[in-house]
Design a protein around this motif. Structure first.
Motif, mmCIF file in Angstrom:
data_model
loop_
_atom_site.group_PDB
_atom_site.id
_atom_site.type_symbol
_atom_site.label_atom_id
_atom_site.label_comp_id
_atom_site.label_asym_id
_atom_site.label_seq_id
_atom_site.Cartn_x
_atom_site.Cartn_y
_atom_site.Cartn_z
ATOM 1 N N ALA A 383 0.704 -1.405 0.010
ATOM 2 C CA ALA A 383 -0.043 0.091 0.013
ATOM 3 C C ALA A 383 0.822 1.113 -0.110
ATOM 4 C CB ALA A 383 -0.909 -0.202 1.158
ATOM 5 N N CYS A 384 2.145 1.167 0.664
ATOM 6 C CA CYS A 384 2.953 2.163 0.845
ATOM 7 C C CYS A 384 3.859 2.616 -0.145
ATOM 8 C CB CYS A 384 3.392 2.440 2.316
ATOM 9 S SG CYS A 384 4.383 0.998 2.867
ATOM 10 N N LYS A 385 4.387 1.696 -1.055
ATOM 11 C CA LYS A 385 5.423 1.569 -1.792
ATOM 12 C C LYS A 385 5.510 2.644 -2.670
ATOM 13 C CE LYS A 385 7.611 -1.637 -5.183
ATOM 14 N NZ LYS A 385 7.674 -2.888 -5.408
ATOM 15 N N LYS A 386 4.301 3.077 -3.409
ATOM 16 C CA LYS A 386 4.379 4.361 -4.285
ATOM 17 C C LYS A 386 4.780 5.509 -3.566
ATOM 18 C CE LYS A 386 1.423 6.110 -7.918
ATOM 19 N NZ LYS A 386 0.331 6.598 -7.619
ATOM 20 N N SER A 387 4.373 5.925 -2.564
ATOM 21 C CA SER A 387 4.457 7.016 -1.909
ATOM 22 C C SER A 387 5.888 6.870 -1.350
ATOM 23 C CB SER A 387 3.474 7.501 -0.647
ATOM 24 O OG SER A 387 3.817 6.730 0.376
ATOM 25 N N LEU A 388 6.431 5.836 -0.960
ATOM 26 C CA LEU A 388 7.860 5.910 -0.520
ATOM 27 C C LEU A 388 9.028 6.230 -1.790
ATOM 28 C CD1 LEU A 388 7.777 3.097 2.132
ATOM 29 C CD2 LEU A 388 8.184 5.550 2.482
ATOM 30 N N ILE A 389 8.780 5.592 -2.851
ATOM 31 C CA ILE A 389 9.182 5.758 -4.103
ATOM 32 C C ILE A 389 9.235 7.252 -4.539
ATOM 33 C CG2 ILE A 389 9.474 5.209 -6.736
ATOM 34 C CD1 ILE A 389 8.708 2.377 -5.948
ATOM 35 N N THR A 390 8.058 7.837 -4.397
ATOM 36 C CA THR A 390 7.969 9.513 -4.690
ATOM 37 C C THR A 390 8.979 10.035 -4.060
ATOM 38 O OG1 THR A 390 5.634 8.707 -5.268
ATOM 39 C CG2 THR A 390 6.428 11.186 -4.955
ATOM 40 N N ILE A 391 8.949 9.897 -2.538
ATOM 41 C CA ILE A 391 9.618 10.494 -1.630
ATOM 42 C C ILE A 391 11.414 10.360 -1.894
ATOM 43 C CG2 ILE A 391 10.559 10.807 0.924
ATOM 44 C CD1 ILE A 391 7.697 10.057 1.992
ATOM 45 N N ALA A 392 11.528 8.963 -2.221
ATOM 46 C CA ALA A 392 12.957 9.055 -2.609
ATOM 47 C C ALA A 392 13.427 9.503 -3.879
ATOM 48 C CB ALA A 392 13.173 7.270 -2.911
ATOM 49 N N SER A 393 12.507 9.458 -4.767
ATOM 50 C CA SER A 393 12.856 10.069 -6.083
ATOM 51 C C SER A 393 12.788 11.770 -5.998
ATOM 52 C CB SER A 393 12.238 9.665 -7.270
ATOM 53 O OG SER A 393 11.154 9.437 -7.150
ATOM 54 N N GLU A 394 11.925 12.249 -5.395
ATOM 55 C CA GLU A 394 11.417 13.647 -5.498
ATOM 56 C C GLU A 394 11.591 14.721 -4.222
ATOM 57 O OE1 GLU A 394 7.894 14.746 -7.765
ATOM 58 O OE2 GLU A 394 7.766 12.777 -8.273
ATOM 59 N N GLY A 395 11.869 13.839 -3.082
ATOM 60 C CA GLY A 395 11.925 14.500 -1.566
ATOM 61 C C GLY A 395 12.822 15.243 -1.681
ATOM 62 N N ARG A 396 14.208 15.127 -2.274
ATOM 63 C CA ARG A 396 15.136 15.875 -2.372
ATOM 64 C C ARG A 396 14.884 17.386 -2.711
ATOM 65 N NH1 ARG A 396 19.060 17.210 -6.232
ATOM 66 N NH2 ARG A 396 17.558 16.302 -7.906
ATOM 67 N N LYS A 397 14.037 17.649 -3.650
ATOM 68 C CA LYS A 397 13.759 19.134 -4.268
ATOM 69 C C LYS A 397 12.724 19.647 -2.955
ATOM 70 C CE LYS A 397 11.917 16.897 -7.924
ATOM 71 N NZ LYS A 397 11.142 16.886 -9.147
ATOM 72 N N PHE A 398 12.203 18.896 -2.095
ATOM 73 C CA PHE A 398 11.185 19.675 -1.230
ATOM 74 C C PHE A 398 11.929 19.541 0.203
ATOM 75 C CE2 PHE A 398 8.607 17.885 -4.749
ATOM 76 C CZ PHE A 398 8.394 19.027 -5.162
ATOM 77 N N GLY A 399 13.236 19.129 0.266
ATOM 78 C CA GLY A 399 13.573 19.116 1.657
ATOM 79 C C GLY A 399 13.041 17.922 2.709
ATOM 80 N N LEU A 400 12.863 16.987 1.818
ATOM 81 C CA LEU A 400 12.170 15.622 2.731
ATOM 82 C C LEU A 400 13.203 14.586 2.449
ATOM 83 C CD1 LEU A 400 10.078 14.196 4.409
ATOM 84 C CD2 LEU A 400 8.862 13.820 2.495
ATOM 85 N N GLY A 401 13.966 13.934 3.410
ATOM 86 C CA GLY A 401 14.962 13.205 3.490
ATOM 87 C C GLY A 401 14.255 11.730 3.959
ATOM 88 N N LEU A 402 15.027 10.653 3.360
ATOM 89 C CA LEU A 402 14.351 9.418 3.734
ATOM 90 C C LEU A 402 15.770 8.556 4.263
ATOM 91 C CD1 LEU A 402 12.052 7.280 3.402
ATOM 92 C CD2 LEU A 402 12.747 6.842 1.422
ATOM 93 N N MET A 403 15.324 7.971 5.161
ATOM 94 C CA MET A 403 16.410 7.219 5.901
ATOM 95 C C MET A 403 15.767 5.654 5.628
ATOM 96 S SD MET A 403 19.029 7.972 9.039
ATOM 97 C CE MET A 403 18.845 6.705 10.345
#
Ligand SMILES: Nc1ncnc2c1ncn2[C@@H]1O[C@H](COP(=O)(O)OP(=O)(O)OP(=O)(O)O)[C@@H](O)[C@H]1O
Ligand SMILES: [Mg+2]
Length: 496
Positions: A383-403
């Motif tokens: 259920a959550c994979k898509k939203s995590l891939i979005t953060i991984a690929s686009e989060g950088r532009k918005f200052g949202l980091g993923l660990m």
């Protein structure tokens, strides 16, 4: 054991004690061999003088002890004289040129050159290690050296981090170190914590100051807030509204067999409730389904009742200002929730953080995802994979980091793993996992793969966040209590 008379073959004349070897044989511009006379270990840093470039930093790749003690002699248990030589191979790292840039010599070193152990300041200068405590996170010391390793926090948040190791390898421990540093620097953070380990960071670690690392126990209670199912003491209730869930999502959450009639009944119930109320909960849906046909939808009603008993969904969910507090760390304790529910929670949070960051309604922040292979696996869809891939690929532009933290690098979605600019790798032995790591880390050599499988607990290989070549780092002790300590099956004698 056979008593052996071993003679190290080396130059008889007095030698400079700082010299640990001499270059010999075929010398390339990237690597060379040297005969070793002093003590050094694999991965140690060495310095060799180049006629054009001055001192150049190199690293020992392998060390071999050669002798004339053959297989036959060993079988005969020959105790006679043995001649022994130690040879090492090294890789050239480079030197700082007049512009301060990392450069490598274009011509090989001369044979006969002295090889010396490098001093910490030279290593720091050539590797360009940062030491700005204002912008960097203190993660540990360079292995075998008195040199602090600091990771650039901006780069960690902008380019994501992966923490990979086999189970018990120390992932949660080192991730706790990073979270401590984020809190110390006032960086907002949210931790998806499936095992309920991170709440322990409210408490200071046991023990006294660690002299080598200069770390003292400390509590971060004031900088933390925790949400979860177990509402005891420090944990606030985790609540979401049902508004954005459709019938299929809800059926998934209750692991209900989504027969066509049930989906239709639930869709109808949602439609009816929405027409009556802006805010509704599961009880409202149960009432509505019952009013349609309680006997026919008995199984659906029972599943909804089970979902209701988790108290995760309510008319009023946690507000954004509760969940994300500037400069604080929010622990989302998912202990007790089923995998399906955990995924829905992660999707809600991931989507919310991304949208809210885009709209600048929350500060730049880091989302820490424990057991990431369960939320964004390579093969299955969740259920959550898509939203995590979005953060991984686009989060950088918005200052949202993923660990992302995982014990199975081979099972994490490659789109996520390959986006991580900082890698913290602890002991990994599974060949498939080693392959996945090699594929996602630039500049990892075969020797380093060997290092990764043989690393002791407490040592990490780190690259990224200001570190350009992979470094072996002794991870610093925690300031706070580590909640994931291994459980002892038997008590030690001295505990009595
Ligand atoms: N740097 C370290 N210094 C001292 N002890 C450590 C260090 N790293 C890990 N440990 C110890 O090793 C054990 C396992 O560490 P940790 O819980 O971090 O493993 P993990 O990789 O998160 O395991 P799992 O996959 O099971 O979650 C713990 O008891 C912890 O105290
Ligand atoms: Mg762990």
């Amino acid at each position: 054991m056979v008593q052996l008379d071993i003679t190290m073959i080396e130059n008889e004349e007095e030698r400079d004690p700082s010299v640990i070897g001499t270059i010999y044989g075929d010398v390339g511009t990237n690597s060379f061999k040297f005969s070793m006379v002093g003590h050094a270990e694999r991965s140690d840093y060495i310095t060799v003088e180049h006629p054009d470039c001055g001192p150049v930093l190199c690293q020992i790749d392998s060390i071999i002890r050669k002798s004339n003690y053959t297989l036959d002699r060993s079988l005969e248990r020959d105790g006679g004289r043995i001649d022994e030589k130690v040879i090492a191979s090294a890789t050239v790292i480079g030197y700082r040129d007049s512009n301060g840039l990392l450069n490598t010599p274009r011509t090989p070193f001369a044979v006969g050159c002295d090889v010396r152990l490098s001093d910490a300041q030279f290593i720091k200068k050539v590797l360009g290690l940062k030491d700005d405590t204002r912008t960097c996170a203190y993660i540990g010391m360079l292995r075998n050296y008195d040199l602090r390793i600091m990771l650039d926090i901006n780069s960690m948040v902008q380019r994501h981090v992966s923490v990979l190791a086999k189970t018990g390898g120390g992932k949660s421990y080192v991730s706790g170190d990073i979270v401590e540093e984020l809190m110390k620097h006032g960086v907002t953070c949210m931790i998806v914590d499936p095992h309920g380990e991170y709440g322990a960071m409210r408490d200071a670690a046991d023990g006294k100051e660690d002299i080598r690392f200069g770390v003292s126990p400390r509590s971060y209670r004031e900088s933390m807030v925790e949400f979860g199912m177990d509402e005891s003491g420090d944990i606030h209730p985790l609540r979401f509204t049902l508004r954005s869930l459709d019938a299929k999502d809800i059926m998934e959450l209750c692991s209900s067999s989504d027969s066509k009639t049930s989906v239709l009944a639930l869709s109808k119930a949602i439609e009816n409730v929405k027409a009556k109320k802006d805010f509704y909960d599961i009880k409202d849906l149960i009432d509505e389904v019952s009013s349609i046909d309680s006997a026919r939808h008995y199984a659906l009603i029972r599943d909804l009742q089970l979902l209701d008993s988790l108290h995760l969904f309510a008319q009023k969910g946690n507000s954004l200002t509760d969940l994300v507090q500037k400069g604080k760390t929010t622990v989302i304790n998912l202990k007790g929730y089923s995998p399906d529910i955990q995924q829905i929670v992660v999707r809600r949070l991931g989507t919310m953080l991304f949208e809210m960051r885009k709209a600048e309604r929350i500060p730049p922040m880091m989302l820490v995802l424990e057991e990431a292979h369960n939320y964004c696996p390579q093969t299955e869809s969740t259920a959550c994979k898509k939203s995590l891939i979005t953060i991984a690929s686009e989060g950088r532009k918005f200052g949202l980091g993923l660990m992302v933290i995982s014990q199975r690098p081979a099972k994490i979605d490659k789109n996520v793993l390959s986006q991580c600019g900082t890698q913290i790798i602890l002991k990994v032995t599974n060949p498939n996992d080693l392959k996945a790591i090699s594929a996602s880390v630039e500049g990892l050599t075969g020797g380093m793969e060997q290092d990764i499988s043989g690393m002791p607990i407490g040592t990490a290989m780190i690259i990224g966040a200001g570190i350009q070549t992979p470094l072996l780092v002794d991870v610093r002790p925690r300031e706070t209590r580590h909640g994931g300590a291994s459980v002892q099956v038997l008590e030690d004698d001295d505990d009595e």
